[in-house]
Design a protein around this motif. Structure first.
Motif, mmCIF file in Angstrom:
data_model
loop_
_atom_site.group_PDB
_atom_site.id
_atom_site.type_symbol
_atom_site.label_atom_id
_atom_site.label_comp_id
_atom_site.label_asym_id
_atom_site.label_seq_id
_atom_site.Cartn_x
_atom_site.Cartn_y
_atom_site.Cartn_z
ATOM 1 N N ARG A 148 -3.408 1.084 -3.900
ATOM 2 C CA ARG A 148 -2.777 -0.524 -4.170
ATOM 3 C C ARG A 148 -2.921 -0.691 -5.317
ATOM 4 N NH1 ARG A 148 -5.398 -4.327 0.111
ATOM 5 N NH2 ARG A 148 -7.807 -4.420 -1.408
ATOM 6 N N ARG A 159 0.854 -1.218 0.568
ATOM 7 C CA ARG A 159 -0.244 -0.143 0.145
ATOM 8 C C ARG A 159 1.075 1.246 0.418
ATOM 9 N NH1 ARG A 159 -3.213 -2.100 5.350
ATOM 10 N NH2 ARG A 159 -1.229 -2.593 5.777
ATOM 11 N N LEU A 213 -6.864 -0.451 2.830
ATOM 12 C CA LEU A 213 -6.872 0.580 2.266
ATOM 13 C C LEU A 213 -7.605 1.423 3.484
ATOM 14 C CD1 LEU A 213 -7.172 1.431 -1.702
ATOM 15 C CD2 LEU A 213 -4.638 0.920 0.445
ATOM 16 N N ALA A 258 -4.622 6.291 -0.121
ATOM 17 C CA ALA A 258 -4.017 5.783 0.191
ATOM 18 C C ALA A 258 -4.117 4.941 -1.307
ATOM 19 C CB ALA A 258 -4.023 4.646 1.330
#
Length: 554
Positions: free
Chosen positions: A552, A493, A527, A550
């Motif tokens: 990913r 992340r 997240l 955030a």
């Protein structure tokens, strides 16, 4: 009777151990219109003073015989004057024996206000008593005024240091209650009719919202009658027009309103307290406020001065609130909300935005997530400063970034363009920004940093580390280093935040950053869990806005 309709006589305590003398002195005083409290000794005098002190009805003066059996008149006077509760009581010594200069000096040294040699002419006795009472009343009035002015100055200092309209109204209400000795409620009325109220702790009633609304509407109608005029005005609202139990539970009473407005001010202030008993008055119009006389008041009254000081203090707070509301509207309008984020193929994205507390100024924090020809560009930044100007520049930077991304996606090149734009249009402003270009297919990330907190990579195995990337602020025109490159694994992340999340006055930023890294490493998977954990750890009562992003790989 005096000019105010009050009895002009005084209450005089006569202290003499001889009954005939007490009777004779009392008769003289009663014929002059005074009330007499006869006692036969120093001990009786002290006991009577204690009883009257508890009842709040001390005599206005004391006539004390020098030769009392249990304590001489000098010692009794010295004892009375040594007590704070009775020190202001005028004491007049008298004696049937000739008093030489030494005796008179001894009496004056003990605190006596005058002396008499009896028998004396009734006119002399009355003149001495009236002079002693007059001096004492003047002294008491001066002390009372000084005390009220002290309270007023303390209240004005508290009012002037209020950080918001709620604090302002509460401070003014507390000061008004101390000045009047009654419960007090203060309304601060804004230019659009909005009302901010404050109450004193001495209020025994807690009216419901309807009672407050009723009072605020009535006050607003009264204030409209002198709209455009500055100064202090007063009126009494009859009990039948004022909410029952507003000041004290179950009591229906008139309300005394003091209304103030500063010159050319948008703020109007009303101090409401229970009024003295007055005959009820019926309204003579369909609008009850039209029947209420609004009279100007002299500015030397402490409560009126407090109202005027509150109106002066309310003006900048109203202006600040209006500016803050505009800035918040700008931020909310131009920062996409989580449910309105664009669909970005190949990445999962979560954002959080938390404005600073109501007692701090608005900032210029922002975030962005944009689709480019080379992947997904994310940005988190902060315009230096806290004001409507900072929020406005934030909007310009964000729009410029969106425009530049149409033809350019390299983070370093974008930072250079933003730097030139800021130097050209806002040479006095600096800003920080962190830009990250993510290739969803390969996980390759290129990051450019302009004076911002570097991003944090949170690994699957519970480790977190800052990306080693730096660079000068935007708005300085300095050369920029090459972007830092790394590769995101599918479970990694990438976290980007503004310093409002962790920056705390008096704590080194490096220590705060380490606390953030540790908290991110310990955060639950996902997240949302990461962002919510960090806000729970750091996001309470912050002095700056918080922007957080955030992501990913999807």
């Amino acid at each position: 009777m005096d000019g105010y309709g009050k009895r002009s006589g005084a209450t005089v305590m006569v202290v003499d151990d001889v009954p005939t003398n007490r009777y004779a002195m009392g008769a003289v005083l009663r014929r002059a219109g005074h009330d007499v409290v006869p006692v036969g000794s120093a001990g009786e005098a002290l006991s009577e003073l204690d009883v009257r002190l508890r009842a709040g009805a001390l005599p206005d003066a004391a006539l004390v015989d020098i030769g009392l059996p249990d304590m001489n008149g000098f010692d009794l006077c010295r004892l009375v004057k040594s007590r704070p509760s009775t020190s202001a009581l005028p004491v007049v010594h008298f004696s049937a024996m000739a008093m030489d200069a030494g005796d008179r000096c001894r009496g004056l040294d003990a605190g006596a206000d005058a002396y008499l040699t009896v028998p004396a002419e009734p006119r002399e006795i009355q003149a001495v008593i009236q002079a002693a009472v007059r001096r004492a009343r003047r002294g008491t009035a001066a002390e009372t005024l000084a005390h009220r002015l002290t309270i007023l100055s303390e209240a004005i200092v508290t009012v002037q240091t209020a950080r918001c309209l709620g604090e302002l109204a509460d401070a003014a209400a507390a000061g008004a209650a101390r000045l009047t000795g009654t419960p007090a409620v203060v309304f601060v009325l804004g230019p659009e009719g909005e009302a901010h109220r404050g109450t004193s702790r001495s209020r025994l009633a807690v009216p419901d919202a309807n009672a407050y609304d009723t009072a605020a509407r009535l006050i607003a109608r009264i204030a409209q009658r002198w709209s455009g005029r500055s100064g202090v005005h007063s009126t009494v609202v009859p009990a039948q027009l004022w909410p029952t139990g507003f000041f004290r539970p179950g009591i229906r009473e008139d309300a005394h309103l003091i209304l103030a407005s500063a010159r050319e001010s948008r703020a109007r202030v009303c101090i409401a307290t229970p009024a003295a008993t007055t005959p009820p008055r019926a309204a003579t119009s369909h609008d009850p406020a039209a029947a209420l006389p609004v009279a100007p008041l002299p500015a030397e009254h402490p409560a009126e001065r407090l109202a005027q000081a509150t109106a002066l203090a309310a003006e900048p707070l109203l202006m600040y609130q209006a500016e803050r509301d505009i800035a918040l509207t700008l931020q909310h309008s131009f920062l996409p909300q989580p449910h309105r984020l664009p669909h970005l193929p190949g990445v999962d994205l979560v954002v959080r935005y938390v404005p600073a507390s109501r007692l701090t100024e608005i900032g210029g924090d922002f975030y962005a997530a944009l689709r480019t020809s080379d992947g997904v560009l994310t940005a988190v930044g902060d315009v230096v400063g806290h004001s409507l100007d900072a929020a406005t520049v934030m909007v310009e930077i964000r729009h410029a970034l969106r425009a530049y991304c149409v033809e350019e996606s390299d983070p370093r090149a974008l930072a250079e363009r933003l730097d030139r734009m800021l130097l050209h249009y806002h040479p006095e402003v600096t800003a920080t920004v962190c830009l990250a270009l993510v290739d969803p297919g390969t996980g390759r990330v290129r990051i450019a940093n302009a004076g911002h907190i570097p991003p944090v990579i949170v690994r699957q195995e519970g480790k977190a580390e800052y990306v080693p990337v730096g660079g000068p602020l935007l708005g300085l025109g300095l050369d920029r280093p090459e972007p830092t490159e790394l590769v995101l694994n599918p479970k990694d992340r990438l976290l980007m935040v503004t310093d409002g999340l962790i920056e705390t006055r008096g704590i080194d930023l490096a220590d705060s950053m380490e606390q953030l890294r540790t908290a991110a490493a310990d955060a639950p998977a996902g997240l949302d869990g990461l962002c919510d954990t960090l806000l729970g750890c750091f996001g309470h009562d912050r002095e700056d806005d918080i922007a957080m992003l955030a992501l990913r790989l999807g």
